[in-house]
Scaffold this active site. Structure first.
Site, PDB file in Angstrom:
ATOM      1  N   ASP A 179     -48.615  -5.039  20.595  1.00  0.00           N
ATOM      2  CA  ASP A 179     -48.850  -6.481  20.674  1.00  0.00           C
ATOM      3  C   ASP A 179     -50.024  -6.777  19.751  1.00  0.00           C
ATOM      4  OD1 ASP A 179     -46.931  -6.514  22.621  1.00  0.00           O
ATOM      5  OD2 ASP A 179     -48.277  -6.926  24.283  1.00  0.00           O
ATOM      6  N   ASP A 194     -39.153 -12.489  28.611  1.00  0.00           N
ATOM      7  CA  ASP A 194     -40.406 -12.332  29.366  1.00  0.00           C
ATOM      8  C   ASP A 194     -40.215 -12.919  30.768  1.00  0.00           C
ATOM      9  OD1 ASP A 194     -41.872 -11.334  27.072  1.00  0.00           O
ATOM     10  OD2 ASP A 194     -41.846 -13.382  26.307  1.00  0.00           O
TER      11      ASP A 194
HETATM   12  O1  1PR Z   1     -42.093 -16.234  21.764  1.00  0.00           O
HETATM   13  O2  1PR Z   1     -40.711 -15.607  19.807  1.00  0.00           O
HETATM   14  O3  1PR Z   1     -43.099 -16.217  19.520  1.00  0.00           O
HETATM   15  O4  1PR Z   1     -42.444 -14.105  20.588  1.00  0.00           O
HETATM   16  C1  1PR Z   1     -43.654 -13.718  21.132  1.00  0.00           C
HETATM   17  C2  1PR Z   1     -43.500 -12.310  21.614  1.00  0.00           C
HETATM   18  O5  1PR Z   1     -44.783 -11.874  22.042  1.00  0.00           O
HETATM   19  C3  1PR Z   1     -42.550 -12.180  22.776  1.00  0.00           C
HETATM   20  O6  1PR Z   1     -41.699 -11.100  22.520  1.00  0.00           O
HETATM   21  C4  1PR Z   1     -43.432 -11.854  23.977  1.00  0.00           C
HETATM   22  O7  1PR Z   1     -42.854 -10.835  24.777  1.00  0.00           O
HETATM   23  C5  1PR Z   1     -44.690 -11.330  23.329  1.00  0.00           C
HETATM   24  N1  1PR Z   1     -45.905 -11.730  24.048  1.00  0.00           N
HETATM   25  C6  1PR Z   1     -46.412 -12.984  24.073  1.00  0.00           C
HETATM   26  N2  1PR Z   1     -47.557 -12.966  24.790  1.00  0.00           N
HETATM   27  C7  1PR Z   1     -47.762 -11.723  25.219  1.00  0.00           C
HETATM   28  C8  1PR Z   1     -48.893 -11.249  26.023  1.00  0.00           C
HETATM   29  O8  1PR Z   1     -48.953 -10.092  26.434  1.00  0.00           O
HETATM   30  N3  1PR Z   1     -49.818 -12.141  26.319  1.00  0.00           N
HETATM   31  N4  1PR Z   1     -46.587  -9.631  24.920  1.00  0.00           N
HETATM   32  C9  1PR Z   1     -46.720 -10.936  24.747  1.00  0.00           C
HETATM   33  C10 1PR Z   1     -45.625  -9.114  25.584  1.00  0.00           C
HETATM   34  C11 1PR Z   1     -44.738  -7.314  26.298  1.00  0.00           C
HETATM   35  C12 1PR Z   1     -44.370  -6.010  26.061  1.00  0.00           C
HETATM   36  C13 1PR Z   1     -45.344  -4.948  26.416  1.00  0.00           C
HETATM   37  C14 1PR Z   1     -44.644  -4.263  27.548  1.00  0.00           C
HETATM   38  C15 1PR Z   1     -45.113  -2.860  27.788  1.00  0.00           C
HETATM   39  N5  1PR Z   1     -45.773  -7.772  25.542  1.00  0.00           N
HETATM   40  O9  1PR Z   1     -43.564  -5.809  24.985  1.00  0.00           O
HETATM   41  O10 1PR Z   1     -45.574  -4.250  25.283  1.00  0.00           O
HETATM   42  O11 1PR Z   1     -44.766  -5.049  28.725  1.00  0.00           O
HETATM   43  O12 1PR Z   1     -46.403  -2.843  28.252  1.00  0.00           O
HETATM   44  P1  1PR Z   1     -46.939  -1.692  29.171  1.00  0.00           P
HETATM   45  O13 1PR Z   1     -46.221  -0.448  28.784  1.00  0.00           O
HETATM   46  O14 1PR Z   1     -48.398  -1.590  28.862  1.00  0.00           O
HETATM   47  O15 1PR Z   1     -46.657  -2.092  30.579  1.00  0.00           O
HETATM   48  P2  1PR Z   1     -42.084 -15.641  20.414  1.00  0.00           P
END
Ligand code: 1PR
Length: 527
Positions: free
Chosen positions: A224, A379
């Site tokens: 991320d 999400d």
């Molecule tokens: O909405 O098309 O602009 O895409 C934004 C992207 O960014 C989406 O795919 C969304 O999942 C991601 N995103 C947005 N905000 C966050 C945040 O964390 N605040 N991250 C975020 C999401 C999710 C995972 C993470 C897993 C594994 N991250 O991919 O890597 O949950 O984590 P872990 O192993 O530590 O539990 P758009």
């Protein structure tokens, strides 16, 4: 010098990077004369057959290509670049291929997930110098919904099994084509390209047909990425999507360096998510494009990029389509793009109108680049209910009771990085996105994200059983056991983690060492 045929819709950067890594220079063929003058021609293809043949014809590439191929000079067609050698494809009825090989390209007919995505093996059917230095036991990266069906047996170079045996590479004289992507297949793939470049004449690897090949479960590292408060681009990690600790954005490293480390530790794929993409415009956010360009120079496994892929109007009133954003990413080294928030909006519109008109980002990008290049990042968050009938959404029974003892739940899709819940549920979202042309689901779970408490098995089973495309299980991995759980208790094709890899709590190679002999994986480390 290698001449590269770039027809405009493939990820040629990865192939160029791989060839340059091997010490060779690359010249891009800009016209028919360049093709005719080539000494060795590589034709990488990603996308859709009809679109590719149309562009080749428009650019007047087909006749020079046929002349080149008839001269039996060295040619390496990759994926669609191999399919182009056949007469026609079920992907685009009525559109002729180059017809060098008799036969056609057909869609997979299997109960397994299509596209066939991931690392699978090969059985070598005829001696070939291209496999010098390899054992024949290696796995290569595949990503396709269609495969060739040659009429002539003597052109079969390798076969692979996915539901049934199909021809995964062809060879006639100096013409070679592989369905798999050598530029995305780590060290084994680089070795194939090296043998082609050097026109290796040494020992030919003998025919080796062992047992049916098996598709590996993929382990994916997710980064991320966002700018921190000082404006530096960092890899961060949320705790249920909250990436701040004591007011500061967590900084877990630099994107390009971390991606390289994960590649070397054996990651089967790397995913970058620009987590502020919902509010920033990627074409103004050049650092992400630069991250991709730099990463693809050293990382020879598939790269996915997500964040901000949607239609956009800039401050001068100029409109950009999601396809243009995706174009920029593909040309910078991405193999797949991932759509998050916009997918929810698209599905809501589809449910409201009851139909699609071909103009959504999912439809447009999959039409040009193929469905395998379009990942939908969901999400979701649990919403507990008392009974199946107490919500309009798709409700499932749960063994993890809610705060008031509820034994049912549905999964609310969110947008803007989990900030806003929407009435559409994750199962419906996945189903509609598949219908619109998406090729894979990245299934996050806000409740589990960053908790190290294991994947949400109920969510994964509910979505996986509702679609026929591959599903990436994501969120909650805290130990190697959790990967075994997800692969033994669900049919997910791959599992993604972030926090445990960033913090080196459980490195990727430790996960793979643990899974050996329990789950089919690609064991090799890349260093
Ligand atoms: O909405 O098309 O602009 O895409 C934004 C992207 O960014 C989406 O795919 C969304 O999942 C991601 N995103 C947005 N905000 C966050 C945040 O964390 N605040 N991250 C975020 C999401 C999710 C995972 C993470 C897993 C594994 N991250 O991919 O890597 O949950 O984590 P872990 O192993 O530590 O539990 P758009």
């Amino acid at each position: 010098m290698i001449t590269l045929l770039d027809y405009g819709a493939g990820n040629v950067r990865s192939v160029t990077n791989a060839i340059e890594r091997l010490g060779e220079t690359v010249k891009v063929a800009l016209n028919g004369e360049d093709i005719l003058a080539a000494e060795k021609l590589v034709f990488p293809g990603v996308g859709a057959f009809g679109n590719m043949m149309q562009i080749l014809r428009e650019r007047k590439f087909t006749d020079p290509l046929k002349t080149y191929l008839q001269s039996n000079r060295p040619f390496f067609g990759i994926c669609l670049g191999m399919q182009a050698l056949f007469e026609e494809s079920e992907e685009a009825f009525g559109i002729q291929g180059l017809g060098l090989f008799k036969g056609k390209v057909v869609r997979f007919t299997t109960d397994l997930a299509v596209p066939h995505i991931g690392w699978n093996g090969i059985n070598i059917q005829q001696p070939a110098t291209i496999f010098n230095g390899l054992t024949g036991e290696e796995k290569f990266y595949f990503v396709h919904s269609y495969h060739i069906s040659p009429e002539e047996d003597d052109v079969r170079l390798t076969t692979t099994d996915y539901g049934y045996e199909f021809v995964s590479a062809v060879q006639r004289g100096n013409i070679i084509g592989t369905q798999y992507h050598p530029e995305k297949s780590g060290m084994a793939g680089l070795r194939l390209l090296k043998n082609f470049i050097e026109n290796s004449k040494a020992v030919e690897i003998p025919v080796s047909v062992t047992a049916p090949t098996r598709l590996a479960k993929r382990i994916i590292a997710c980064l991320d990425v966002r700018a921190n408060d000082r404006g530096d681009l960092v890899v961060t990690k949320g705790d249920q999507y909250d990436v701040r600790e004591e007011g500061e954005v967590r900084n877990l490293g630099k994107p390009v360096e971390l991606a390289r480390r994960y590649y070397e530790e054996g990651a089967d794929e790397i995913t970058f998510l620009n987590i502020t993409g919902f509010r920033d415009f990627p074409l103004e956010d050049m650092p992400m494009i630069e991250v991709l360009k730099q990463t693809s120079k050293n990382v020879f496994v598939p790269l996915t990029i997500g964040g901000g892929i949607r239609n956009y109007r800039d401050k001068n009133g100029k409109d950009y389509s999601a396809l243009e954003v995706a174009d920029a990413y593909f040309r910078s080294g991405a193999d797949k793009i991932s759509i998050g928030s916009d997918a929810v909006t698209i599905v809501e519109e589809y449910l409201r109108a009851g139909k699609c008109d071909g103009s959504s980002a999912i439809e447009e990008i999959s039409k040009v680049y193929g469905s395998q290049a379009v990942v939908i990042s969901i999400d979701p968050r649990r919403v507990y209910v008392d009974s199946p009938g107490s919500a309009d959404q798709q409700v499932i029974p749960t063994t993890i009771p809610g705060p008031n003892g509820e034994s049912y739940c549905w999964y609310e899709c969110t947008i803007r990085g989990g900030r806003e819940g929407r009435p559409v549920d994750a199962i419906t979202l996945a189903q509609v996105c598949e219908k619109l042309g998406a090729g894979e689901i990245l299934l996050n779970c806000i409740d589990r994200d960053g908790t190290n408490s294991g994947f949400d098995i109920e969510l994964i089973n509910a979505v996986k059983s509702a679609v026929t495309i591959p599903v990436i299980a994501s969120s909650g991995a805290g130990s190697a056991d959790h990967f075994l759980d997800v692969f033994s208790q669900t049919e997910a094709e791959s599992a993604l983690a972030a926090g445990i890899f960033h913090r080196r709590e459980v490195p990727i190679d430790a996960v793979k060492d643990f899974l050996v002999d329990k789950v089919e994986i690609r064991p090799n480390r890349e260093n």
